[in-house]
Design a protein around this motif. Sequence first.
Motif, short mmCIF file in Angstrom:
data_model
loop_
_atom_site.label_atom_id
_atom_site.label_comp_id
_atom_site.label_asym_id
_atom_site.label_seq_id
_atom_site.Cartn_x
_atom_site.Cartn_y
_atom_site.Cartn_z
N ARG A 107 -4.76 1.29 -30.08
CA ARG A 107 -3.52 0.82 -29.47
C ARG A 107 -3.12 1.65 -28.25
NH1 ARG A 107 -0.38 -2.04 -33.04
NH2 ARG A 107 0.75 -2.63 -31.15
N THR A 108 -3.42 2.95 -28.26
CA THR A 108 -2.98 3.85 -27.19
C THR A 108 -4.14 4.47 -26.43
OG1 THR A 108 -0.89 4.37 -28.31
CG2 THR A 108 -1.68 5.95 -26.69
N PHE A 109 -5.15 4.97 -27.14
CA PHE A 109 -6.29 5.64 -26.52
C PHE A 109 -7.57 4.84 -26.80
CE2 PHE A 109 -3.53 9.12 -28.26
CZ PHE A 109 -2.93 9.47 -27.05
N GLY B 184 6.70 -0.29 -27.73
CA GLY B 184 5.31 -0.19 -27.29
C GLY B 184 4.80 1.22 -27.16
N ASP B 185 5.70 2.23 -27.07
CA ASP B 185 5.25 3.62 -27.00
C ASP B 185 4.93 4.13 -28.40
OD1 ASP B 185 5.43 3.71 -24.30
OD2 ASP B 185 7.22 4.99 -24.20
N PHE B 186 4.10 5.16 -28.44
CA PHE B 186 3.65 5.72 -29.71
C PHE B 186 4.12 7.17 -29.80
CE2 PHE B 186 0.27 7.85 -32.28
CZ PHE B 186 0.52 7.20 -33.47
N TYR B 187 4.68 7.55 -30.95
CA TYR B 187 5.29 8.86 -31.14
C TYR B 187 4.72 9.55 -32.38
CZ TYR B 187 8.92 6.89 -28.06
OH TYR B 187 9.61 6.31 -27.02
N LEU C 80 10.24 22.30 -30.18
CA LEU C 80 9.38 21.12 -30.21
C LEU C 80 9.64 20.31 -31.47
CD1 LEU C 80 6.91 19.67 -28.81
CD2 LEU C 80 5.47 21.00 -30.37
N VAL C 81 9.92 19.01 -31.32
CA VAL C 81 10.16 18.15 -32.49
C VAL C 81 9.28 16.91 -32.49
CG1 VAL C 81 12.53 18.95 -32.86
CG2 VAL C 81 12.09 16.99 -31.33
N GLY C 82 8.49 16.68 -31.46
CA GLY C 82 7.65 15.48 -31.46
C GLY C 82 6.81 15.37 -30.21
N TYR C 83 6.03 14.30 -30.17
CA TYR C 83 5.18 14.00 -29.02
C TYR C 83 5.26 12.51 -28.72
CZ TYR C 83 2.87 18.48 -30.05
OH TYR C 83 2.58 19.80 -30.29
N ARG C 84 5.19 12.17 -27.44
CA ARG C 84 5.07 10.78 -27.02
C ARG C 84 3.71 10.64 -26.32
NH1 ARG C 84 8.90 10.67 -23.71
NH2 ARG C 84 10.54 9.74 -25.00
#
Length: 385
Positions: free
Chosen positions: A166-168, A274-277, A232-236
């Motif tokens: 879906r993303t990579f 549509g973004d992935f977190y 740091l609490v997450g990644y997009r």
Amino acid sequence: MAEASPQMIPGLVPGPVDRTAGAHTTGLLPSQRIRELVGKQILPADPAADDQIQPSSIDLRLGDEAWRVRASFLPGPKATVKGKLRELGMHRIDLGEEAVLERGCVYIVPLQEELRLTDDVAGIANPRSSTGRLDIFTRVITDYATEFDRVRKGYRGRLYAEVSPRTFSVVVRRGSRLCQLRLRRGSPVFGKTTLKRLHREHGLVDTPESPPEGDKAVAFRLDLHGEGEGSLVGYRARQHTDVIDIDCKAARDARDFWDPIYARKGEGLILNPGDFYILATRERLRVPPDHAAEMVAYDTLVGEFRVHYAGFFDPGFGWSPTGDAGSRGVLEVRSHDVPFLLEHGQIMGRLRYERLTDVPDRLYGTDLGSHYQGQALALSRHFRR
């Protein structure tokens, strides 16, 4: 394959493990029982590797080829997967050498493991943790299936993986492992009373405001505070990145693929459709050695978003005989259709527990060198720490 030593479960089993009889006649099968079925009910094309068998599941390996298809599908009660491929297949990809599966495309891949299940054994499939954290939407299909990721009792036939990055875009090859299979004997009963006892004995979650609820589910909440403002609490996930080789560990710099998300006082996080977190639970979770758990992937009662693509939690996840604090659950989050505001402490989903027939002869954690044991917020093993 080599037998695991009983000492792989320190502090739990004082003497030798009795592998000749189960503690229960029904339940999920542990590692030693799965190992006994290889060559009988599980028929691998290549010899099974010892590290392929996990505490309560077996990793499934890609076969020789992949088919790009026009659309995802279920064969239905009157059709085989091969029959549907004749209708929907676009072109064949050879996996004997490495091949790229492109983001946004759907592929069907025959798996190396065939099944010859008895009438009292059924299967449940899920992506591996590293697969989910790369946003590779992966589901298992059988001939005549009416559901994804479910293998009916007594099934005899091939297994197939539907794979949709879906993303990579990702590099795979014959033998790559994207999904895993649990086997369940019978239909064990697991109710609210059992769950409350399990929570009382093991502390399934470490915050008092998250008691067990429902028939067999524990609620978990979102952590957006981390270690304080600016932490740091997450990644997009970034768009338009290079490919990732699914079989290479610590080969990529996370900064090329992810944007960090930091805690901001008094503010939540708005998900872009549509973004992935990658986010984490507020609670630390524990799975006792004689149980396994599965995270509910999508719960419309808490919001229009998905919280997990790889939902299996092995026996021993976050658990230790000395009662350590546990491990946070990592959430693979995608919003559907509309922007959605997440706030600290918000309920994100539920964790369902199920007993095993026996305690596994190997547990998640130090026994296996598990990548995510004791984790807080963690990307997949493909990225350098």
